[in-house]
Scaffold this motif. Structure first.
Motif, mmCIF file in Angstrom:
data_model
loop_
_atom_site.group_PDB
_atom_site.id
_atom_site.type_symbol
_atom_site.label_atom_id
_atom_site.label_comp_id
_atom_site.label_asym_id
_atom_site.label_seq_id
_atom_site.Cartn_x
_atom_site.Cartn_y
_atom_site.Cartn_z
ATOM 1 N N LYS A 215 0.828 -1.208 0.000
ATOM 2 C CA LYS A 215 0.000 0.000 0.000
ATOM 3 C C LYS A 215 0.863 1.260 0.000
ATOM 4 O O LYS A 215 0.657 2.183 -0.799
ATOM 5 C CB LYS A 215 -0.913 0.023 1.229
ATOM 6 N N ILE A 216 1.810 1.301 0.909
ATOM 7 C CA ILE A 216 2.650 2.490 1.039
ATOM 8 C C ILE A 216 3.444 2.740 -0.238
ATOM 9 O O ILE A 216 3.603 3.878 -0.701
ATOM 10 C CB ILE A 216 3.604 2.354 2.240
ATOM 11 N N ARG A 217 3.958 1.671 -0.835
ATOM 12 C CA ARG A 217 4.785 1.815 -2.027
ATOM 13 C C ARG A 217 3.974 2.225 -3.249
ATOM 14 O O ARG A 217 4.442 2.998 -4.085
ATOM 15 C CB ARG A 217 5.507 0.494 -2.332
ATOM 16 N N LYS A 218 2.753 1.695 -3.379
ATOM 17 C CA LYS A 218 2.047 1.799 -4.650
ATOM 18 C C LYS A 218 0.753 2.610 -4.627
ATOM 19 O O LYS A 218 0.279 3.033 -5.684
ATOM 20 C CB LYS A 218 1.742 0.387 -5.168
ATOM 21 N N ASP A 219 0.154 2.792 -3.446
ATOM 22 C CA ASP A 219 -1.161 3.431 -3.390
ATOM 23 C C ASP A 219 -1.066 4.788 -2.712
ATOM 24 O O ASP A 219 -0.895 4.869 -1.493
ATOM 25 C CB ASP A 219 -2.139 2.522 -2.633
ATOM 26 N N PRO A 220 -1.202 5.889 -3.448
ATOM 27 C CA PRO A 220 -1.128 7.222 -2.846
ATOM 28 C C PRO A 220 -2.136 7.421 -1.723
ATOM 29 O O PRO A 220 -1.879 8.169 -0.778
ATOM 30 C CB PRO A 220 -1.426 8.152 -4.030
ATOM 31 N N ALA A 221 -3.291 6.743 -1.791
ATOM 32 C CA ALA A 221 -4.313 6.906 -0.756
ATOM 33 C C ALA A 221 -3.864 6.355 0.588
ATOM 34 O O ALA A 221 -4.412 6.719 1.635
ATOM 35 C CB ALA A 221 -5.608 6.219 -1.191
ATOM 36 N N ALA A 222 -2.865 5.484 0.592
ATOM 37 C CA ALA A 222 -2.372 4.897 1.837
ATOM 38 C C ALA A 222 -1.368 5.799 2.552
ATOM 39 O O ALA A 222 -0.977 5.516 3.678
ATOM 40 C CB ALA A 222 -1.723 3.540 1.554
#
Length: 240
Positions: A215-222
Motif C-alpha cells: 500500500k505504502i509503495r504503490k497506493d497514494p491513498a495509503a
C-alpha cells in the motif's frame, strides 16, 4: 545517476554521519529531489514503516482479527484433519471448536506485543539495511522484519498463546491425542501446540505487514500524513 541518487538517499535515511552523501544530495537541484530535503526523506521512510507495522498489529490484535480472517484463521494442521473429523464424528466437535477458537484468541492477544518489536527494528536499521530495503523490491521491508524480528516475536508470542490454550486445556488435549496418533502415522503431527500456533500467528503478522508495504509503495491513498504524501509522491521516491 539514478542508482547513485538512490544509494545516497538510503545512506542518509538511517545515518547522521554520512557527510559525503549529505553534501552530494544537498548539491542536487530541486527538480531532481522534488524539493524534498534530507530530513523529510529520513523521517518519511521511517514513518512509513512504523505506520505499516502498527496497522498490521492493530488489525490482528482486535477481536476476531485472526478468527474471522479467512486467509489467516488458525485451523488444525492438514495432517491432523483426519483426527479432527474422527473427533467430530464421535460427538467431540465442541471440544475441537473450543481449541480452534482458543488458538486464534491466543494469536490475537499475542499480536498486541508486535508493534514495539517492529519499532525497535526500525530504530536499529543500519546503512546497509536501508540500501537493501530501498533497492530490494516490493517486499524488501517485510523480509527485513522477518530476519530481524522473528526471534523476538516468538519470545513475546509464545507465553501469551500458551496461557490462552491452557484456559480450555487445549494444550493437554492436543498432546494426549496426537502422541497416540503419531505412533501409527507416517505424517506425525507436532505435539507442541503452542509452537504451532505461535508460528501461524507470526506468519499472519508478516502477511499483513507485506500488504501494508505494498500500500505504502504503490497506493497514494495509503499515505495518510502530509509527510508521507510529500516524500513518496516526490520524483526521487519514484526512481528505481
Amino acid at each position: 545517476m539514478k542508482k547513485s541518487l538512490l544509494i545516497c538517499c538510503a545512506l542518509l535515511t538511517f545515518s547522521t554521519g554520512c557527510e559525503t552523501a549529505q553534501q552530494v544530495l544537498n548539491n542536487l537541484p530541486a527538480s531532481t529531489t522534488g524539493g524534498v530535503n534530507t530530513t523529510q526523506i529520513a523521517a518519511g521512510l521511517k514513518e512509513a514503516l512504523t505506520i505499516g507495522t502498527q496497522n498490521s498489529a492493530n488489525r490482528l490484535s482486535a477481536v476476531n482479527g485472526f478468527f474471522a480472517n479467512a486467509a489467516l484463521k488458525i485451523l488444525m494442521p492438514p495432517q491432523a484433519q483426519k483426527v479432527e473429523s474422527t473427533l467430530r464424528n464421535v460427538g467431540l466437535g465442541s471440544v475441537v471448536d473450543k481449541a480452534i477458537l482458543s488458538m486464534n484468541r491466543g494469536a490475537e492477544e499475542a499480536a498486541k506485543s508486535a508493534t514495539p518489536i517492529f519499532v525497535n527494528a526500525i530504530k536499529q536499521m543500519s546503512i546497509t539495511d536501508a540500501i537493501g530495503i530501498l533497492r530490494g523490491g516490493d517486499f524488501a521491508a517485510t523480509n527485513y522484519f522477518k530476519e530481524k524480528t522473528t526471534a523476538a516475536l516468538t519470545s513475546a508470542f509464545q507465553p501469551v498463546i500458551t496461557s490462552s490454550l491452557k484456559k480450555v486445556d487445549a494444550t493437554k488435549y492436543w498432546g494426549d491425542v496426537f502422541t497416540v496418533y503419531n505412533r501409527f502415522s507416517k505424517e506425525p503431527v507436532n505435539t507442541d501446540l503452542s509452537a504451532y500456533v505461535t508460528q501461524r500467528a507470526i506468519d499472519g503478522i508478516f502477511h499483513e505487514v507485506s500488504l501494508e508495504e505494498q500500500k505504502i509503495r504503490k497506493d497514494p491513498a495509503a499515505r495518510v500524513t502530509d509527510l508521507l504524501k510529500t516524500v513518496f509522491g516526490s520524483p526521487l521516491a519514484q526512481k528505481n
